[in-house]
Design a protein around this motif. Structure first.
Motif, mmCIF file in Angstrom:
data_model
loop_
_atom_site.group_PDB
_atom_site.id
_atom_site.type_symbol
_atom_site.label_atom_id
_atom_site.label_comp_id
_atom_site.label_asym_id
_atom_site.label_seq_id
_atom_site.Cartn_x
_atom_site.Cartn_y
_atom_site.Cartn_z
ATOM 1 N N LYS A 64 -36.955 -2.540 1.810
ATOM 2 C CA LYS A 64 -37.358 -2.843 0.433
ATOM 3 C C LYS A 64 -36.647 -1.905 -0.546
ATOM 4 C CE LYS A 64 -41.679 -5.080 1.473
ATOM 5 N NZ LYS A 64 -43.110 -4.990 1.609
ATOM 6 N N LEU A 65 -36.444 -0.655 -0.140
ATOM 7 C CA LEU A 65 -35.675 0.281 -0.964
ATOM 8 C C LEU A 65 -34.250 -0.243 -1.154
ATOM 9 C CD1 LEU A 65 -35.063 2.975 -2.391
ATOM 10 C CD2 LEU A 65 -34.653 3.958 -0.122
ATOM 11 N N ALA A 66 -33.626 -0.680 -0.063
ATOM 12 C CA ALA A 66 -32.259 -1.194 -0.139
ATOM 13 C C ALA A 66 -32.184 -2.397 -1.079
ATOM 14 C CB ALA A 66 -31.750 -1.561 1.256
ATOM 15 N N ALA A 67 -33.172 -3.285 -0.993
ATOM 16 C CA ALA A 67 -33.197 -4.455 -1.881
ATOM 17 C C ALA A 67 -33.350 -4.021 -3.335
ATOM 18 C CB ALA A 67 -34.331 -5.397 -1.469
ATOM 19 N N TRP A 73 -29.348 -0.975 -9.024
ATOM 20 C CA TRP A 73 -28.138 -0.140 -9.058
ATOM 21 C C TRP A 73 -27.050 -0.821 -8.220
ATOM 22 C CZ3 TRP A 73 -33.035 2.051 -8.123
ATOM 23 C CH2 TRP A 73 -33.549 2.836 -9.161
ATOM 24 N N PRO A 74 -26.555 -1.979 -8.655
ATOM 25 C CA PRO A 74 -25.620 -2.750 -7.822
ATOM 26 C C PRO A 74 -24.356 -2.015 -7.373
ATOM 27 C CG PRO A 74 -26.016 -3.847 -9.946
ATOM 28 C CD PRO A 74 -26.858 -2.615 -9.917
ATOM 29 N N PRO A 75 -23.828 -1.036 -8.132
ATOM 30 C CA PRO A 75 -22.616 -0.364 -7.637
ATOM 31 C C PRO A 75 -22.859 0.564 -6.439
ATOM 32 C CG PRO A 75 -22.890 -0.023 -10.020
ATOM 33 C CD PRO A 75 -24.157 -0.618 -9.489
ATOM 34 N N PRO A 91 -29.462 -6.484 2.513
ATOM 35 C CA PRO A 91 -28.818 -6.811 1.235
ATOM 36 C C PRO A 91 -27.316 -7.098 1.385
ATOM 37 C CG PRO A 91 -30.257 -4.936 0.970
ATOM 38 C CD PRO A 91 -30.173 -5.209 2.454
ATOM 39 N N ALA A 92 -26.806 -7.893 0.473
ATOM 40 C CA ALA A 92 -25.382 -8.236 0.473
ATOM 41 C C ALA A 92 -24.526 -6.977 0.479
ATOM 42 C CB ALA A 92 -25.067 -9.075 -0.763
ATOM 43 N N ASN A 93 -23.468 -7.004 1.265
ATOM 44 C CA ASN A 93 -22.489 -5.923 1.351
ATOM 45 C C ASN A 93 -23.048 -4.627 1.934
ATOM 46 O OD1 ASN A 93 -20.493 -7.600 0.188
ATOM 47 N ND2 ASN A 93 -21.342 -7.147 -1.821
ATOM 48 N N ALA A 94 -24.235 -4.664 2.519
ATOM 49 C CA ALA A 94 -24.794 -3.472 3.168
ATOM 50 C C ALA A 94 -24.339 -3.440 4.624
ATOM 51 C CB ALA A 94 -26.313 -3.486 3.090
ATOM 52 N N LEU A 95 -24.332 -2.241 5.195
ATOM 53 C CA LEU A 95 -24.027 -2.065 6.616
ATOM 54 C C LEU A 95 -25.287 -1.643 7.344
ATOM 55 C CD1 LEU A 95 -20.690 -0.015 6.486
ATOM 56 C CD2 LEU A 95 -20.955 -2.474 6.830
ATOM 57 N N PHE A 96 -25.339 -1.902 8.659
ATOM 58 C CA PHE A 96 -26.437 -1.443 9.504
ATOM 59 C C PHE A 96 -25.847 -0.590 10.610
ATOM 60 C CE2 PHE A 96 -29.060 -1.737 13.298
ATOM 61 C CZ PHE A 96 -30.293 -1.333 12.790
ATOM 62 N N ILE A 97 -26.462 0.569 10.848
ATOM 63 C CA ILE A 97 -26.077 1.455 11.946
ATOM 64 C C ILE A 97 -27.329 1.732 12.771
ATOM 65 C CG2 ILE A 97 -25.241 3.746 12.585
ATOM 66 C CD1 ILE A 97 -23.554 3.763 10.063
#
Length: 118
Positions: A64-67, A73-75, A91-97
């Motif tokens: 939810k924080l990422a969303a 703060w889109p940039p 979210p779009a353009n996010a990575l998962f590790i």
């Protein structure tokens, strides 16, 4: 120099990843939960990347924080981490590790984003 906001409730993990990122040349700001992270984002304009765990105490989790970051703060680049399975939606353009991770692998992932290498 890029500034990374690390959001992790486990102190040992937070300190380890913060140390690895500082050694790699990033400026690091830490938060113990998503509520703390939102306060930091509202107060600072120099955060380039959010590195957040999913599971943590507080009113919202890391997803939810990422969303919220993607909306407000889109940039800001986003990397999400968890010891559990990768969420179906991030979210779009996010990575998962996945946890456990090596700090050097996190640094490599961060440098794949535009304006995050030095």
């Amino acid at each position: 120099m890029a500034t990374v906001l690390v959001v992790e409730d486990e102190v040992l993990i937070r300190d380890l990843v913060a140390g690895d990122l500082q050694e790699a040349g990033f400026t690091v700001v830490v938060a113990k939960n998503a509520d703390h992270a939102i306060a930091i984002l509202e107060a600072r304009k120099d955060i380039h990347l959010l590195f957040t765990d999913i599971e943590m105490p507080g009113s919202i989790n890391g997803l939810k924080l990422a969303a919220a970051v993607r909306d407000r703060w889109p940039p800001v680049h986003i990397i999400i981490t968890s010891g559990k399975l990768r969420p179906l939606e991030i979210p779009a353009n996010a990575l998962f590790i996945a946890k456990p991770y090596l700090g050097k692998n996190v640094v490599v992932a961060m440098r794949t984003f535009e304006n995050m290498s030095h």
